[in-house]
Design an enzyme around this catalytic site. Structure first.
Site, PDB file in Angstrom:
ATOM      1  N   GLN A   1       0.844  -1.200   0.000  1.00  0.00           N
ATOM      2  CA  GLN A   1       0.000   0.000   0.000  1.00  0.00           C
ATOM      3  C   GLN A   1       0.879   1.250   0.000  1.00  0.00           C
ATOM      4  OE1 GLN A   1      -2.210   1.705   3.422  1.00  0.00           O
ATOM      5  NE2 GLN A   1      -4.043   1.424   2.178  1.00  0.00           N
TER       6      GLN A   1
ATOM      7  N   TYR B   1      -5.608  11.145   4.057  1.00  0.00           N
ATOM      8  CA  TYR B   1      -4.240  11.393   3.598  1.00  0.00           C
ATOM      9  C   TYR B   1      -4.248  12.114   2.236  1.00  0.00           C
ATOM     10  CZ  TYR B   1      -3.290   8.398   7.548  1.00  0.00           C
ATOM     11  OH  TYR B   1      -3.261   7.877   8.808  1.00  0.00           O
TER      12      TYR B   1
ATOM     13  N   GLY C   1      -8.925  -6.629   9.233  1.00  0.00           N
ATOM     14  CA  GLY C   1      -7.824  -5.897   9.844  1.00  0.00           C
ATOM     15  C   GLY C   1      -7.441  -6.503  11.183  1.00  0.00           C
TER      16      GLY C   1
HETATM   17  C1  LIG Z   1      -3.396  -0.870  13.833  1.00  0.00           C
HETATM   18  C2  LIG Z   1      -4.114  -0.441  12.579  1.00  0.00           C
HETATM   19  C3  LIG Z   1      -3.417   0.252  11.605  1.00  0.00           C
HETATM   20  C4  LIG Z   1      -4.040   0.623  10.411  1.00  0.00           C
HETATM   21  N1  LIG Z   1      -3.299   1.232   9.410  1.00  0.00           N
HETATM   22  C5  LIG Z   1      -3.849   1.406   8.182  1.00  0.00           C
HETATM   23  C6  LIG Z   1      -3.036   1.784   7.065  1.00  0.00           C
HETATM   24  O1  LIG Z   1      -1.809   1.957   7.149  1.00  0.00           O
HETATM   25  N2  LIG Z   1      -3.664   1.920   5.864  1.00  0.00           N
HETATM   26  C7  LIG Z   1      -5.010   1.714   5.709  1.00  0.00           C
HETATM   27  O2  LIG Z   1      -5.534   1.852   4.599  1.00  0.00           O
HETATM   28  N3  LIG Z   1      -5.793   1.350   6.745  1.00  0.00           N
HETATM   29  C8  LIG Z   1      -5.241   1.156   7.962  1.00  0.00           C
HETATM   30  N4  LIG Z   1      -6.029   0.669   8.985  1.00  0.00           N
HETATM   31  C9  LIG Z   1      -7.441   0.340   8.719  1.00  0.00           C
HETATM   32  C10 LIG Z   1      -7.592  -1.123   8.280  1.00  0.00           C
HETATM   33  O3  LIG Z   1      -7.028  -1.319   6.999  1.00  0.00           O
HETATM   34  C11 LIG Z   1      -9.075  -1.556   8.216  1.00  0.00           C
HETATM   35  O4  LIG Z   1      -9.748  -0.765   7.261  1.00  0.00           O
HETATM   36  C12 LIG Z   1      -9.745  -1.418   9.564  1.00  0.00           C
HETATM   37  O5  LIG Z   1      -8.964  -2.022  10.581  1.00  0.00           O
HETATM   38  C13 LIG Z   1     -11.141  -2.033   9.564  1.00  0.00           C
HETATM   39  O6  LIG Z   1     -11.114  -3.414   9.415  1.00  0.00           O
HETATM   40  P1  LIG Z   1     -11.376  -4.397  10.683  1.00  0.00           P
HETATM   41  O7  LIG Z   1     -12.681  -3.949  11.308  1.00  0.00           O
HETATM   42  O8  LIG Z   1     -11.429  -5.756  10.083  1.00  0.00           O
HETATM   43  O9  LIG Z   1     -10.209  -4.194  11.624  1.00  0.00           O
HETATM   44  C14 LIG Z   1      -5.426   0.322  10.201  1.00  0.00           C
HETATM   45  C15 LIG Z   1      -6.124  -0.370  11.204  1.00  0.00           C
HETATM   46  C16 LIG Z   1      -5.490  -0.769  12.365  1.00  0.00           C
HETATM   47  C17 LIG Z   1      -6.258  -1.563  13.393  1.00  0.00           C
END
Ligand SMILES: Cc1cc2nc3c(=O)[nH]c(=O)nc-3n(C[C@H](O)[C@H](O)[C@H](O)COP(=O)(O)O)c2cc1C
Length: 356
Positions: free
Chosen positions: A98, A179, A309
């Site tokens: 990414q 961003y 995530g």
């Molecule tokens: C610790 C953490 C770091 C994240 N960093 C990013 C990132 O660098 N880029 C991004 O697009 N989303 C980031 N996200 C969002 C996740 O990609 C995802 O959309 C979000 O966790 C929702 O999915 P989930 O409910 O399955 O956790 C992050 C989420 C978490 C928990």
């Protein structure tokens, strides 16, 4: 019959299952943006995902927005990422990088020579960011000139080239979370008077030109895009998100991308219903899914693959746990961004090991 474990075609790849690991910033790189050896262990532990999408990676040092985040600009960074892709591929996994340019969601202390962060307009975001010396207010960014914009697009192009040289199967453009790309796209952060601001056609121009540059390097079938309409994270606002994202996805069609990744967080509109019919590649849904939710999404053919995530962060063997109906480890928020192995590579496998 579960659809989660059926193969699916995404661009050039055929994935072994429909469980995709979401991009997650984990801050285990050094101060020069070079991933540590732990990073290779972490991703290779999760190689049973149909596809891994890495944490956000800055295409150039001006895109960095958080301490200990990685880049893909220097030879040392490329060499370190090569170890990651080799470790994942050795276990039969697939991995996209990414690309994340934080724009105004940064701080001079994170940038070369204490530079002012850059953005489409000189509008200071509300809020604070973690720096080496603790929480600090965001600052007013410097408005990018037309020449600067061409340079940033070139940075994404070169970053794509380097990601492929490092062995990645493809690249994803981070167009969510407030961003730089979303700063251009959204009316609240873009008050430009030139061809990159004003109308939706102009606000979408930066994202479309960046994607075109990435596609020129990788081919559309190795490029994806992530969006999160109405997420509102990092002080991002848009007067008419339905119009903005409809236009964007209609335009993206012409690039024949591998996938559109949509993560929704409390949006008032069903963007999946709105956007999926407009798109011609694989459609990925993420955000708040559990196994039951993912099975339902796939059974109803609302998406081609599902993105996890937190569950992947804390369960390196998530597909196996789902397949066998095993309990899940809980993610520990305290170690999301902390240095070292704790809360990173030490989440146990159901088999009782944390073998890599
Ligand atoms: C610790 C953490 C770091 C994240 N960093 C990013 C990132 O660098 N880029 C991004 O697009 N989303 C980031 N996200 C969002 C996740 O990609 C995802 O959309 C979000 O966790 C929702 O999915 P989930 O409910 O399955 O956790 C992050 C989420 C978490 C928990």
């Amino acid at each position: 019959m579960s659809q989660l474990f059926t193969p699916v075609r995404i661009g050039r790849l055929t994935l072994q299952n429909r469980l995709v690991m979401a991009p997650m910033t984990r801050s285990r790189s050094d101060d020069n943006g070079t991933p540590s050896d732990l990073v290779a262990t972490y991703y290779s532990q999760r190689a049973s995902a149909g596809l891994i999408i890495t944490e956000g990676v800055f295409p150039s040092a001006m895109g960095k927005g958080y301490v200990r985040t990685p880049g893909i600009e220097t030879d040392a960074q490329v060499a370190a990422w090569k170890k990651v892709t080799e470790a994942v591929h050795a276990k039969g996994g697939r991995i996209f990088m990414q690309l994340m340019h934080c724009g105004r969601i940064s701080h001079p202390s994170l940038l070369p020579n204490d530079a002012q962060p850059v953005a489409p307009s000189a509008l200071k975001p509300a809020g604070q960011t973690w720096t080496a010396s603790g929480l600090q207010d965001f600052v007013t960014p410097r408005e990018l000139s037309l020449e600067d914009i061409a340079g940033v697009i070139e940075d994404y192009r070169l970053a794509t080239r380097r990601a492929l040289a490092a062995g990645f199967d493809g690249v994803e453009l981070h167009t969510a979370s407030g961003y730089l790309p979303e700063q251009f796209l959204s009316s609240g952060s873009n008050q430009r008077q030139d061809q990159y601001g004003g109308s939706v056609e102009n606000r979408a121009r930066f994202v479309l030109e960046v994607l075109a540059a990435m596609v020129a390097e990788a081919g559309g079938d190795r490029v994806g895009i992530k969006i999160s309409p109405e997420m509102g994270f990092n002080d991002i606002t848009d007067a008419n998100p339905q119009e903005t994202y409809t236009y964007l996805v209609e335009q993206v069609r012409g690039l024949d991308l591998a996938y559109l990744h949509v993560a929704l967080f409390g949006a008032k509109v069903d963007y999946h219903a709105l956007l999926r019919p407009l798109f011609n590649g694989a459609y990925l849904i993420g955000g708040g899914l559990d196994q039951t939710g993912a099975e339902a999404v796939l059974a109803d053919k609302r998406a081609d693959a599902t993105v996890f995530g937190g569950a992947f962060l804390s369960n390196p063997d998530l597909p196996e746990r789902f397949r066998q109906g095993l309990p899940l480890n809980t993610p520990d928020k305290n170690t999301f961004y902390s240095p070292g192995a704790e809360g990173y590579t030490d989440y146990p496998f159901a088999s009782g090991t944390n073998a890599n």
